[in-house]
Design a protein around this motif. Structure first.
Motif, PDB file in Angstrom:
ATOM      1  N   ASN A 560      60.831  38.990   6.294  1.00 21.51           N
ATOM      2  CA  ASN A 560      61.393  40.085   5.627  1.00 21.51           C
ATOM      3  C   ASN A 560      60.329  40.962   4.962  1.00 21.51           C
ATOM      4  OD1 ASN A 560      63.791  41.337   5.065  1.00 21.51           O
ATOM      5  ND2 ASN A 560      63.881  40.382   3.079  1.00 21.51           N
ATOM      6  N   SER A 561      59.166  41.086   5.682  1.00 25.86           N
ATOM      7  CA  SER A 561      57.926  41.873   5.346  1.00 25.86           C
ATOM      8  C   SER A 561      58.266  43.160   5.857  1.00 25.86           C
ATOM      9  CB  SER A 561      56.757  41.087   5.821  1.00 25.86           C
ATOM     10  OG  SER A 561      55.516  42.142   5.217  1.00 25.86           O
ATOM     11  N   PRO A 562      57.460  44.013   5.209  1.00 28.02           N
ATOM     12  CA  PRO A 562      57.481  45.512   5.520  1.00 28.02           C
ATOM     13  C   PRO A 562      56.512  45.743   6.554  1.00 28.02           C
ATOM     14  CG  PRO A 562      56.588  45.597   3.235  1.00 28.02           C
ATOM     15  CD  PRO A 562      57.167  44.074   3.513  1.00 28.02           C
ATOM     16  N   LEU A 563      55.572  44.703   6.711  1.00 23.99           N
ATOM     17  CA  LEU A 563      54.281  44.868   7.604  1.00 23.99           C
ATOM     18  C   LEU A 563      54.317  43.795   8.670  1.00 23.99           C
ATOM     19  CD1 LEU A 563      51.849  46.327   8.174  1.00 23.99           C
ATOM     20  CD2 LEU A 563      50.519  44.830   6.826  1.00 23.99           C
ATOM     21  N   THR A 599      58.425  52.009   5.944  1.00 30.42           N
ATOM     22  CA  THR A 599      57.828  52.866   5.076  1.00 30.42           C
ATOM     23  C   THR A 599      58.379  52.777   3.750  1.00 30.42           C
ATOM     24  OG1 THR A 599      59.108  54.692   5.696  1.00 30.42           O
ATOM     25  CG2 THR A 599      57.071  54.506   6.891  1.00 30.42           C
ATOM     26  N   GLY A 600      59.924  52.275   3.724  1.00 32.55           N
ATOM     27  CA  GLY A 600      60.650  52.332   2.689  1.00 32.55           C
ATOM     28  C   GLY A 600      61.014  53.733   2.145  1.00 32.55           C
ATOM     29  N   ILE A 601      60.897  54.614   3.082  1.00 33.06           N
ATOM     30  CA  ILE A 601      61.627  55.974   2.885  1.00 33.06           C
ATOM     31  C   ILE A 601      62.553  56.267   4.023  1.00 33.06           C
ATOM     32  CG2 ILE A 601      60.892  58.338   2.995  1.00 33.06           C
ATOM     33  CD1 ILE A 601      57.861  57.498   2.284  1.00 33.06           C
ATOM     34  N   ASP A 623      54.293  56.355  16.327  1.00 34.76           N
ATOM     35  CA  ASP A 623      56.050  56.397  16.431  1.00 34.76           C
ATOM     36  C   ASP A 623      56.580  56.424  15.228  1.00 34.76           C
ATOM     37  OD1 ASP A 623      58.490  55.502  16.997  1.00 34.76           O
ATOM     38  OD2 ASP A 623      57.817  54.964  19.047  1.00 34.76           O
ATOM     39  N   LEU A 624      57.507  57.513  15.013  1.00 36.57           N
ATOM     40  CA  LEU A 624      58.406  57.209  13.727  1.00 36.57           C
ATOM     41  C   LEU A 624      59.528  57.251  13.940  1.00 36.57           C
ATOM     42  CD1 LEU A 624      56.478  60.004  11.584  1.00 36.57           C
ATOM     43  CD2 LEU A 624      56.144  57.537  11.362  1.00 36.57           C
ATOM     44  N   SER A 625      60.678  56.349  13.697  1.00 35.01           N
ATOM     45  CA  SER A 625      61.849  56.402  13.770  1.00 35.01           C
ATOM     46  C   SER A 625      62.677  55.740  12.835  1.00 35.01           C
ATOM     47  CB  SER A 625      62.182  55.479  15.076  1.00 35.01           C
ATOM     48  OG  SER A 625      61.931  53.907  14.848  1.00 35.01           O
ATOM     49  N   ARG A 626      64.085  56.309  12.824  1.00 36.49           N
ATOM     50  CA  ARG A 626      64.946  55.647  11.724  1.00 36.49           C
ATOM     51  C   ARG A 626      66.287  55.258  12.378  1.00 36.49           C
ATOM     52  NH1 ARG A 626      68.197  59.074   7.179  1.00 36.49           N
ATOM     53  NH2 ARG A 626      69.121  57.346   6.312  1.00 36.49           N
TER      54      ARG A 626
END
Length: 716
Positions: A560-563, A599-601, A623-626
């Motif tokens: 559960n880490s952001p990285l 990113t938390g955004i 690469d940026l995705s949502r």
């Protein structure tokens, strides 16, 4: 070749890499996909909504002019328009409430694709983006900054600042435009006092071969006013439009100037369904416009389910734990490796197979376990695996679970009592059931590869595809894919542009035309857990249509880490065009170090890769995705390498992709996905190996994601 593709990929395949570099639209056509998605997705669509229409160029606007408006978050809009001599094909996305982006192809009917020299119409491609700067209030308009054709040849490049205000049944827009939107030159350049070069705008930008971001021309040259009005008529399906253009058509790209009798355009939008709209207009005072647009609510995409009902909470015990394991797979969607009891804890070790939300599997499993477990059990523990790798454990206290299953009023108490952790070392306990680790699975189905938007026109390949997998044990498996071409028109494909790099991807036409029966994949893969947060994978064989070889990947992914951090290294050799077992002479080492950053955004995931590509060029990919709550993920990527001018047309590699869960499209739950990838050109620079499996995707359940937000699914 300029591909748009849809690939049906199993869980664990990468949206970015799964056959991304090849041509094709696999599985469903865009139209069929849109129809499937629309009916469950949007009861109240955008068609006929004031201020929500697509412009001729794509993106929310009037006709030739953009507005400051945005589509609802998560919207995908597909549109087509024709205003002689231009036909425009547009696909636009609204990944966040404040950002709109998309791409288009412009077919210029009276100009040839000069590189081909065979009478085909010229095609121009471009990227657009729009940023909302200010939201509309009672007294202030909505304000947006936009960029048109910023990442292509910039033949239609423009920048603009627009403000929109709604007054009852009328939506008003006023803006200032540069470039294509500023050719009328109402106002001199406002930045000439900084540097006299800003008074003039380059005739062509985007690099010597096109495809680069046109930073050298932004906000240069004179400006023009543009604006317009939309009126919601008493018939709520009809909207009338009028606009003032900023373009004078006297400086058209490719010396294609057009007569203009009026600066005012008139038009109308008619909603045929909630999501499908017809558009028409009279432009330049002498030319008719016709268009259509279709909207899909990706964020709200869903489908009513026809899954088997959960088992009753007070059902009688089953005759054996083997029967329990069978029901856990058929009803709870979990392939059981082992059921054990350690004191008062009943543990199920399993891989998810059916439900996209683990809480839904756990809720169904708890009902089955409660009927079978003895009175001394006070916890149900679910240790989740993927390809033999333990990822996490979710714990449900039995008493609170049973109370919540019987009464909705007890759900909140159960929610606050359950928890998850990164338990990887499972105690031995008493084994009540152990499943078979080995097994064989296969399937046969149709697949359609198609390509549109390239100079060769519409290309397609209809295939029958056999996909098989044999698991040797929990951590190892053979996988293979055999494709037979039933019908195609690939003889029309012609490789035109010269590549200055080794031809690692541009032999695509030879691969597709040489043989009607090909082995697209045949490999052995093995996984392992090396430590608390470390995972590894090795593989070898025919890795994809064009390359055979061997490689490995190492991933560091804390719970559960952001990285997360990964490294892959591969030795590959180019396959023969017939796609059997013969190999060509070209071989190389390729691999990357990749950082995965939450990113938390706006739920945006960033992937940053650095390394060596197939053409032996070095560089990086961003690469940026949502991903939305519906499970749909949209993203964009770009690759820059040291190939420089040798890269060829386009300057750098880039593309968009859309990953859609089957769960949102069909009436039965599924963890499989459909991948729609689009890239403007197939080139050799920045070409990555299309690995069938990637550890970050295989270990997705290390991330809790929306587990708590989707708690209500526990009872579905």
């Amino acid at each position: 070749m300029k591909p748009t593709q849809l690939v049906f990929a199993p869980s664990g395949a990468s949206p970015q890499n799964r056959l991304r570099n090849l041509i094709g639209l696999k599985g469903l056509t865009p139209v069929a996909l849109a129809v499937l998605s629309a009916s469950p997705a949007m009861a109240d669509g955008l068609a006929g909504e004031l201020g929500a229409g697509q412009s001729d160029f794509g993106g929310v606007g009037i006709m030739q002019t953009p507005t400051a408006r945005m589509a609802p978050e998560g919207t995908m809009s597909v549109s087509w328009s024709r205003t002689q001599p231009y036909r425009r094909y547009n696909v636009f996305f609204q990944p966040t409430a404040w950002f709109e982006g998309g791409f288009r192809y412009v077919e210029v009917e009276n100009r040839e694709f000069t590189a081909a020299g065979d009478g085909r119409a010229n095609l121009d491609k471009g990227f657009d983006m729009k940023l909302r700067l200010l939201e509309e209030t009672r007294y202030w308009p909505q304000v947006a900054l936009g960029f048109r054709d910023v990442g292509g040849t910039t033949l239609f490049g423009a920048e603009y600042l627009a403000a929109s205000k709604r007054l009852g049944d009328v939506d008003l827009t006023l803006g200032l435009g540069w470039g294509y939107l500023g050719n009328y030159s109402d106002v001199s350049s406002p930045f000439g006092w900084i540097d006299s070069k800003l008074d003039e705008r380059p005739r062509r930008s985007g690099g010597s071969q096109g495809g680069e971001f046109a930073l050298d021309s932004l906000f240069r040259g004179p400006m023009a006013l543009f604006g317009g009005v939309e009126w919601q008529t008493p018939w709520d399906r009809l909207i009338l439009q009028a606009e003032l253009e900023g373009n004078n058509y006297a400086n058209e790209p490719q010396n294609n100037d057009q007569d203009r009798d009026s600066r005012v355009n008139l038009g109308a939008r008619l909603a045929v369904t909630d999501n499908f709209e017809l558009r028409t207009g009279w432009q330049r005072g002498n030319t008719a416009m016709a268009g259509v647009s279709y909207n899909i609510d990706l964020a709200g995409l869903r489908q009513v389910k026809n899954d088997p009902a959960p088992m009753p909470i007070d059902a009688p015990p089953r005759d054996s734990w083997s029967t329990v394991a069978g029901e856990l797979e058929s009803n709870a969607g979990m392939r059981v490796a082992r059921i054990s009891q350690d004191g008062s804890h009943l543990r199920v070790e399993a891989e998810p197979t059916t439900f996209r939300h683990l809480g839904q599997s756990e809720g169904r499993a708890g009902r089955i376990l409660h009927a079978q477990a003895d009175e001394g059990v006070d916890q149900f523990r679910y240790t989740w695996y993927s390809r033999g790798m333990p990822l996490r454990e979710d714990v449900h206290p039995r008493d609170s679970f049973v109370a919540a299953a019987r009464s909705e009023s007890a759900e909140e108490a159960h929610l606050h009592s359950l928890y998850a952790h990164a338990r990887l070392d499972v105690p031995d306990g008493e084994t009540l059931y152990r499943g078979r680790a080995s097994g064989f699975d296969w399937g046969v189905g149709p697949r359609l590869d198609q390509n549109f938007g390239g100079p060769d026109g519409y290309l397609f390949r209809l295939m029958a595809v056999a996909d098989a997998e044999y698991r040797t044990d929990a951590n190892g498996w053979f996988s293979g894919e055999l494709a037979w071409t039933v019908w195609d028109n690939l003889d029309d494909y012609e490789y035109i542009a010269d590549s200055q790099l080794p031809r690692v991807r541009t032999f695509i036409g030879d691969y597709l035309a040489e043989s009607s029966l090909g082995i697209e994949n045949l490999q052995y893969t093995r996984t392992a857990r090396l430590g608390d947060n470390w995972y590894a994978m090795g593989y070898g064989g025919l890795l994809e249509m064009m390359y055979a070889g061997a490689g490995g990947e190492l991933l560091y992914r804390p719970f559960n880490s952001p990285l997360a951090l990964g490294v892959d290294v591969n030795w590959v050799r180019q396959r023969d065009f017939e796609q059997r077992f013969d190999l060509r002479d070209y071989e190389t080492w390729t691999g990357h170090a990749t950082a995965y950053i939450d990113t938390g955004i706006e739920d945006i995931l960033a992937k940053v890769s650095l390394g060596r590509y197939l053409a032996r060029d070095f560089g990086g990919t961003l690469d940026l995705s949502r991903e939305f709550a519906s499970g749909v993920r949209i993203g964009a990527w770009g690759t820059w390498t040291d190939a420089g001018d040798d890269f060829g047309e386009g300057g750098f590699d880039k593309g968009l992709y859309l990953s859609m869960p089957f769960d949102a499209l069909f009436t039965r739950s599924s963890r499989d996905r459909a991948e729609l990838d689009w890239r403007p050109l197939t080139r050799d620079g920045g070409a990555a190996l299309n690995r069938r499996y990637e550890l970050f995707d295989l270990t997705e359940e290390r991330e809790m994601g929306r587990y708590w937000d989707d708690y209500h699914r526990t009872w579905n």
